[in-house]
Design a protein around this motif. Structure first.
Motif, PDB file in Angstrom:
ATOM      1  N   GLU A 235       0.831  -1.204   0.000  1.00 39.01           N
ATOM      2  CA  GLU A 235       0.000   0.000   0.000  1.00 39.01           C
ATOM      3  C   GLU A 235       0.863   1.250   0.000  1.00 39.01           C
ATOM      4  OE1 GLU A 235      -4.112  -1.116   2.334  1.00 39.01           O
ATOM      5  OE2 GLU A 235      -2.466  -0.250   3.462  1.00 39.01           O
ATOM      6  N   VAL A 236       0.491   2.180  -0.818  1.00 39.05           N
ATOM      7  CA  VAL A 236       1.217   3.453  -0.888  1.00 39.05           C
ATOM      8  C   VAL A 236       0.183   4.562  -0.818  1.00 39.05           C
ATOM      9  CG1 VAL A 236       2.653   4.905  -2.313  1.00 39.05           C
ATOM     10  CG2 VAL A 236       3.020   2.435  -2.297  1.00 39.05           C
ATOM     11  N   SER A 237       0.387   5.458   0.134  1.00 40.84           N
ATOM     12  CA  SER A 237      -0.685   6.434   0.296  1.00 40.84           C
ATOM     13  C   SER A 237      -0.282   7.877   0.017  1.00 40.84           C
ATOM     14  CB  SER A 237      -1.296   6.322   1.690  1.00 40.84           C
ATOM     15  OG  SER A 237      -0.286   6.488   2.650  1.00 40.84           O
ATOM     16  N   ASP A 238       1.045   8.186  -0.061  1.00 41.43           N
ATOM     17  CA  ASP A 238       1.292   9.612  -0.329  1.00 41.43           C
ATOM     18  C   ASP A 238       1.469   9.873  -1.819  1.00 41.43           C
ATOM     19  OD1 ASP A 238       4.478  10.582  -0.575  1.00 41.43           O
ATOM     20  OD2 ASP A 238       4.110   8.531   0.162  1.00 41.43           O
ATOM     21  N   VAL A 239       1.070  11.036  -2.204  1.00 37.74           N
ATOM     22  CA  VAL A 239       0.924  11.368  -3.623  1.00 37.74           C
ATOM     23  C   VAL A 239       2.246  11.285  -4.387  1.00 37.74           C
ATOM     24  CG1 VAL A 239       0.046  13.104  -5.222  1.00 37.74           C
ATOM     25  CG2 VAL A 239      -0.956  12.887  -2.950  1.00 37.74           C
ATOM     26  N   GLN A 240       3.293  11.788  -3.761  1.00 35.12           N
ATOM     27  CA  GLN A 240       4.591  11.809  -4.442  1.00 35.12           C
ATOM     28  C   GLN A 240       5.046  10.408  -4.816  1.00 35.12           C
ATOM     29  OE1 GLN A 240       7.105  13.888  -1.704  1.00 35.12           O
ATOM     30  NE2 GLN A 240       7.120  15.733  -3.015  1.00 35.12           N
ATOM     31  N   ALA A 246       3.886   5.617 -10.831  1.00 31.44           N
ATOM     32  CA  ALA A 246       3.155   5.733 -12.087  1.00 31.44           C
ATOM     33  C   ALA A 246       4.108   5.670 -13.272  1.00 31.44           C
ATOM     34  CB  ALA A 246       2.355   7.033 -12.104  1.00 31.44           C
ATOM     35  N   ASP A 247       5.340   6.180 -13.058  1.00 30.28           N
ATOM     36  CA  ASP A 247       6.313   6.185 -14.147  1.00 30.28           C
ATOM     37  C   ASP A 247       7.053   4.865 -14.286  1.00 30.28           C
ATOM     38  OD1 ASP A 247       5.574   8.805 -14.178  1.00 30.28           O
ATOM     39  OD2 ASP A 247       7.257   9.449 -12.916  1.00 30.28           O
ATOM     40  N   VAL A 258      -5.472   1.354  -8.253  1.00 26.65           N
ATOM     41  CA  VAL A 258      -5.212   2.748  -7.906  1.00 26.65           C
ATOM     42  C   VAL A 258      -6.547   3.443  -7.691  1.00 26.65           C
ATOM     43  CG1 VAL A 258      -4.149   4.901  -8.638  1.00 26.65           C
ATOM     44  CG2 VAL A 258      -3.139   2.711  -9.290  1.00 26.65           C
ATOM     45  N   SER A 259      -6.782   3.859  -6.460  1.00 21.04           N
ATOM     46  CA  SER A 259      -8.018   4.593  -6.224  1.00 21.04           C
ATOM     47  C   SER A 259      -7.671   5.834  -5.432  1.00 21.04           C
ATOM     48  CB  SER A 259      -9.016   3.720  -5.481  1.00 21.04           C
ATOM     49  OG  SER A 259      -8.480   3.364  -4.236  1.00 21.04           O
ATOM     50  N   GLU A 260      -8.642   6.639  -5.187  1.00 19.99           N
ATOM     51  CA  GLU A 260      -8.419   7.904  -4.490  1.00 19.99           C
ATOM     52  C   GLU A 260      -7.611   7.701  -3.218  1.00 19.99           C
ATOM     53  OE1 GLU A 260     -11.576  10.951  -3.757  1.00 19.99           O
ATOM     54  OE2 GLU A 260     -12.547   9.670  -5.263  1.00 19.99           O
ATOM     55  N   GLY A 261      -6.528   8.380  -3.113  1.00 19.50           N
ATOM     56  CA  GLY A 261      -5.770   8.345  -1.861  1.00 19.50           C
ATOM     57  C   GLY A 261      -4.757   7.232  -1.767  1.00 19.50           C
ATOM     58  N   VAL A 262      -5.197   6.006  -1.992  1.00 21.98           N
ATOM     59  CA  VAL A 262      -4.278   4.893  -1.786  1.00 21.98           C
ATOM     60  C   VAL A 262      -4.120   4.061  -3.062  1.00 21.98           C
ATOM     61  CG1 VAL A 262      -3.761   2.885  -0.339  1.00 21.98           C
ATOM     62  CG2 VAL A 262      -5.146   4.750   0.586  1.00 21.98           C
ATOM     63  N   SER A 263      -2.862   3.714  -3.358  1.00 17.95           N
ATOM     64  CA  SER A 263      -2.629   2.747  -4.430  1.00 17.95           C
ATOM     65  C   SER A 263      -2.272   1.425  -3.789  1.00 17.95           C
ATOM     66  CB  SER A 263      -1.462   3.195  -5.311  1.00 17.95           C
ATOM     67  OG  SER A 263      -1.759   4.454  -5.867  1.00 17.95           O
ATOM     68  N   ARG A 264      -2.885   0.362  -4.270  1.00 13.50           N
ATOM     69  CA  ARG A 264      -2.588  -0.964  -3.712  1.00 13.50           C
ATOM     70  C   ARG A 264      -2.075  -1.863  -4.825  1.00 13.50           C
ATOM     71  NH1 ARG A 264      -7.167   0.654  -1.164  1.00 13.50           N
ATOM     72  NH2 ARG A 264      -7.071   0.776   1.099  1.00 13.50           N
ATOM     73  N   PHE A 265      -1.042  -2.639  -4.489  1.00 14.81           N
ATOM     74  CA  PHE A 265      -0.459  -3.578  -5.466  1.00 14.81           C
ATOM     75  C   PHE A 265      -0.552  -4.973  -4.878  1.00 14.81           C
ATOM     76  CE2 PHE A 265       1.332   0.585  -5.870  1.00 14.81           C
ATOM     77  CZ  PHE A 265       1.188   0.842  -7.217  1.00 14.81           C
ATOM     78  N   TYR A 266      -1.180  -5.856  -5.618  1.00 10.28           N
ATOM     79  CA  TYR A 266      -1.415  -7.207  -5.116  1.00 10.28           C
ATOM     80  C   TYR A 266      -0.557  -8.205  -5.864  1.00 10.28           C
ATOM     81  CZ  TYR A 266      -5.724  -5.137  -3.251  1.00 10.28           C
ATOM     82  OH  TYR A 266      -6.621  -4.368  -2.600  1.00 10.28           O
ATOM     83  N   CYS A 267      -0.043  -9.196  -5.114  1.00  9.42           N
ATOM     84  CA  CYS A 267       0.725 -10.257  -5.768  1.00  9.42           C
ATOM     85  C   CYS A 267       0.813 -11.470  -4.848  1.00  9.42           C
ATOM     86  CB  CYS A 267       2.128  -9.762  -6.112  1.00  9.42           C
ATOM     87  SG  CYS A 267       3.039 -10.941  -7.111  1.00  9.42           S
ATOM     88  N   ASP A 268       0.902 -12.660  -5.433  1.00  6.22           N
ATOM     89  CA  ASP A 268       1.041 -13.866  -4.622  1.00  6.22           C
ATOM     90  C   ASP A 268       2.473 -14.059  -4.125  1.00  6.22           C
ATOM     91  OD1 ASP A 268      -1.489 -14.931  -4.357  1.00  6.22           O
ATOM     92  OD2 ASP A 268      -1.473 -15.680  -6.418  1.00  6.22           O
ATOM     93  N   HIS A 284       7.666   6.179   2.217  1.00  4.75           N
ATOM     94  CA  HIS A 284       6.853   5.326   3.071  1.00  4.75           C
ATOM     95  C   HIS A 284       5.943   4.382   2.286  1.00  4.75           C
ATOM     96  CE1 HIS A 284       4.889   4.066   6.697  1.00  4.75           C
ATOM     97  NE2 HIS A 284       3.732   4.211   6.083  1.00  4.75           N
ATOM     98  N   TYR A 285       5.943   3.136   2.675  1.00  8.81           N
ATOM     99  CA  TYR A 285       5.010   2.180   2.092  1.00  8.81           C
ATOM    100  C   TYR A 285       4.643   1.167   3.165  1.00  8.81           C
ATOM    101  CZ  TYR A 285       8.992  -0.991   1.904  1.00  8.81           C
ATOM    102  OH  TYR A 285      10.046  -1.784   2.252  1.00  8.81           O
ATOM    103  N   TYR A 286       3.668   0.311   2.850  1.00  3.73           N
ATOM    104  CA  TYR A 286       3.203  -0.674   3.820  1.00  3.73           C
ATOM    105  C   TYR A 286       3.004  -1.987   3.089  1.00  3.73           C
ATOM    106  CZ  TYR A 286       0.176  -2.721   7.469  1.00  3.73           C
ATOM    107  OH  TYR A 286      -0.390  -3.519   8.425  1.00  3.73           O
ATOM    108  N   LEU A 287       3.802  -2.973   3.457  1.00  4.90           N
ATOM    109  CA  LEU A 287       3.715  -4.279   2.804  1.00  4.90           C
ATOM    110  C   LEU A 287       3.133  -5.277   3.799  1.00  4.90           C
ATOM    111  CD1 LEU A 287       4.389  -6.050   0.356  1.00  4.90           C
ATOM    112  CD2 LEU A 287       6.694  -6.316   1.247  1.00  4.90           C
TER     113      LEU A 287
END
Lengths: 308, 263
Positions: A235-240, A246-247, A258-268, A284-287
């Motif tokens: 999970e990544v929540s800050d815009v920067q 994104a790049d 990717v939704s408002e505020g938080v981007s989430r990346f899922y993987c097995d 900052h991120y949250y795994l």
């Protein structure tokens, strides 16, 4: 052996479909949970089981609780069940003992049995010291436990709880979960509604996720996780940082949400997500492991409905 | 899996009793603040209006001294007011604010049991409030025992009658303040124009018709007959009115209120 069978049940209020064509079965001695956002139809479904809400007249489905149909034999079902409503409707004027005593009259329990049972229920729910306390003197957690004690007065075979721990602190929640597990071990069938994923995960054998009155999915919490969501989430929540990602090209088998505020990346595979995390240059991120909440949000969507 | 033996849920009379018992326990919890006013109120009324104002009233009303006339009327107005308050504000609070009925309906009682239990409880309060007035009237020498002891029974009927009517009103009310219309617009006029403070025969003709239609007038007649021991055949008409009122309005109230308790 199933104690509750519901088939093709619908309930409409004016033009709102509160419950749509719902099917489920509850096995004896298990804990069954309805999970869903506010307005999903959970409470209405529970009320239909003990006859306080009536299913649509034109619905061809059936409800069977211990072999009884609530439309005809609500008294038998109510006698065999205990109900913890969403709100603590205790009598403020009376003390703890009197609240239970008044309620025991509804079951015509002999007074010696009543006294004994009240004492043992208060001990079970760790309220023995409060036997003479006024309701106003009780904390929210104590009131909730007292309502549970009240629902247990007639040794119910089925315990129905509508949001048993909403608004309670973590300690009380764990105590309540522990008590519910004990009851289940003794053979009591438990049916509850919740919107706490953790609650569903901790105590339910089967979870039915509802949205807008209809079943979205059903199964054991672990099975739902396994079948419906990847194992890990980043999970990544800050815009920067989001901009940074994104790049960046994502590794294979990583799903982005990717939704408002938080981007989430899922993987097995956790390593691929670590790979993504490494590109974040120390931001900052949250795994974490995926949980039922991820399944839930995937199933019911992230936006609010008009009832929330 | 239906159990082979029938489920031993309590029978009808016990179910009604358990609803009544709940209300009784909550009411008697504050015995002093709930139990004293029913005695004080008729006392004040008799002192202030009966003796104070009554001094200026010469002659009799329906063959009774004014204080006797007024005092016996209070036997049923006390029952009317307590039942009406119980089944408007009381019921509404239990229904909408305290959600008491949600808890009660989870126990093995039906919605009809709950409503009928409520009506019987309001009747019981009518009986108790009438009894309090009996005590005060006996103290003043206005009525005499043992025949005065029949008055609380009329109080019970009055309480039941106004409970059915008030529950019917409650079934329509969405905002608790709307009860003011019922209390000021209906109960208060009844208090003045049903033969409690002066005889119905003194009313202008159109109002006399009003007096015959509304329930309180019949209760007043019945209670005066009981207190004075003068029974006339016309009283059967009043009794029949009360019985029919309870049956019809009660059935309507149960039906309407049911819709608010079961979704």
């Amino acid at each position: 052996m199933s104690v509750i069978t519901v088939k093709n049940i619908s309930k409409t209020f004016r033009n709102v479909h509160a419950v749509r064509d719902l099917d489920f079965e509850v096995e004896q001695g298990t804990c069954f949970g309805f999970l869903g956002p506010n307005g999903a139809g959970k409470t209405t479904m529970m009320k239909m089981l003990y006859g306080v809400a009536a299913r649509d007249k034109d619905c061809r489905g059936k409800i069977d609780v211990f072999g009884y149909d609530p439309a005809r034999d609500e008294l038998a079902i109510k006698y065999l069940s205990g109900v913890v409503p969403q709100e603590n409707n205790l009598d403020d004027e009376l003390d703890v003992f009197q609240n239970l005593m008044i309620y025991s009259k509804f079951y015509a329990l002999p007074s010696a049995v009543t006294k004994e049972r009240i004492a043992s229920l208060l001990a079970f729910l760790e309220l023995s010291e409060k036997v003479k306390a006024r309701i106003r003197e009780l904390s929210g957690g104590m009131k909730r436990r007292l309502v549970i004690a009240r629902a247990l007065l007639n040794n119910p075979r089925l315990l129905i709880l509508d949001e048993p721990t909403t608004g309670l602190d973590p300690q009380v929640r764990h105590v309540i979960w522990d008590k519910l597990r004990q009851l289940r071990k003794q053979g009591t069938t438990i049916l509850l509604t919740t919107h706490y994923m953790e609650e569903a995960f901790q105590i339910c054998d089967t979870v039915l996720i509802m949205d807008k009155g209809a079943k979205v999915m059903e199964g054991s919490p672990l099975q739902l996780l396994k079948d419906n969501i990847e194992k890990y989430v980043l999970e990544v929540s800050d815009v920067q940082t989001q901009q940074l990602l994104a790049d960046h090209r994502l590794p294979e088998a990583v799903r982005a949400d990717v939704s408002e505020g938080v981007s989430r990346f899922y993987c097995d595979e956790i390593d691929r997500l670590k790979e993504v995390a490494n590109t974040l240059e120390g931001n900052h991120y949250y795994l974490r492991q995926a949980n039922l909440e991820d399944v839930f949000l995937k199933a019911t969507g992230r936006g609010l409905n008009e009832k929330q | 899996m239906r159990s082979s033996s029938p489920i031993p849920y309590p029978g009808l009379s016990h179910r009604l009793f358990s609803v009544w018992y709940r209300h009784m326990r909550v009411y008697t919890k504050n015995l002093l603040s709930n139990g004293l006013p029913p005695f004080l109120e008729p006392l004040l009324f008799l002192l202030g209006v009966g003796i104070g104002l009554g001094k200026y009233i010469e002659g009799t009303m329906d063959g009774m001294a004014y204080i006797d006339f007024l005092g016996t009327g209070l036997l049923v107005t006390a029952a009317m007011y307590t039942a009406a308050f119980e089944c408007t504000f009381g019921t509404f609070i239990r229904l909408e604010f305290d959600k008491v009925y949600d808890g009660m309906l989870a126990a093995p009682i039906t919605v009809n049991n709950l409503i009928v239990g409520e009506i019987i409880w309001a009747g019981t309060k009518g009986l108790f409030f009438s009894f309090a007035v009996v005590c005060v009237l006996t103290l003043f020498g206005i009525i005499h025992l043992p025949q005065g002891l029949l008055a609380p029974l009329v109080g019970f009927l009055t309480g039941v009658m106004f409970a059915t009517m008030s529950l019917l009103v409650t079934s329509f009310v969405k905002n608790i303040n709307h009860f003011n219309f019922y209390h000021t617009g209906f109960l208060s006029p009844m208090f003045f124009f049903s033969g409690v403070v002066f005889p119905v025969s003194n009313l202008p003709v159109p109002l006399r018709a009003f007096a015959e239609i509304v329930p309180l007038t019949h209760a007043v007649r019945l209670v005066r007959a009981v207190c004075t021991g003068t029974y006339r055949l016309a009283l059967l008409g009043d009794l029949a009115y009360i019985a029919a009122f309870i049956a019809i309005v009660g059935a309507l109230a149960v039906r309407r209120l049911r819709g608010r308790l079961v979704s």
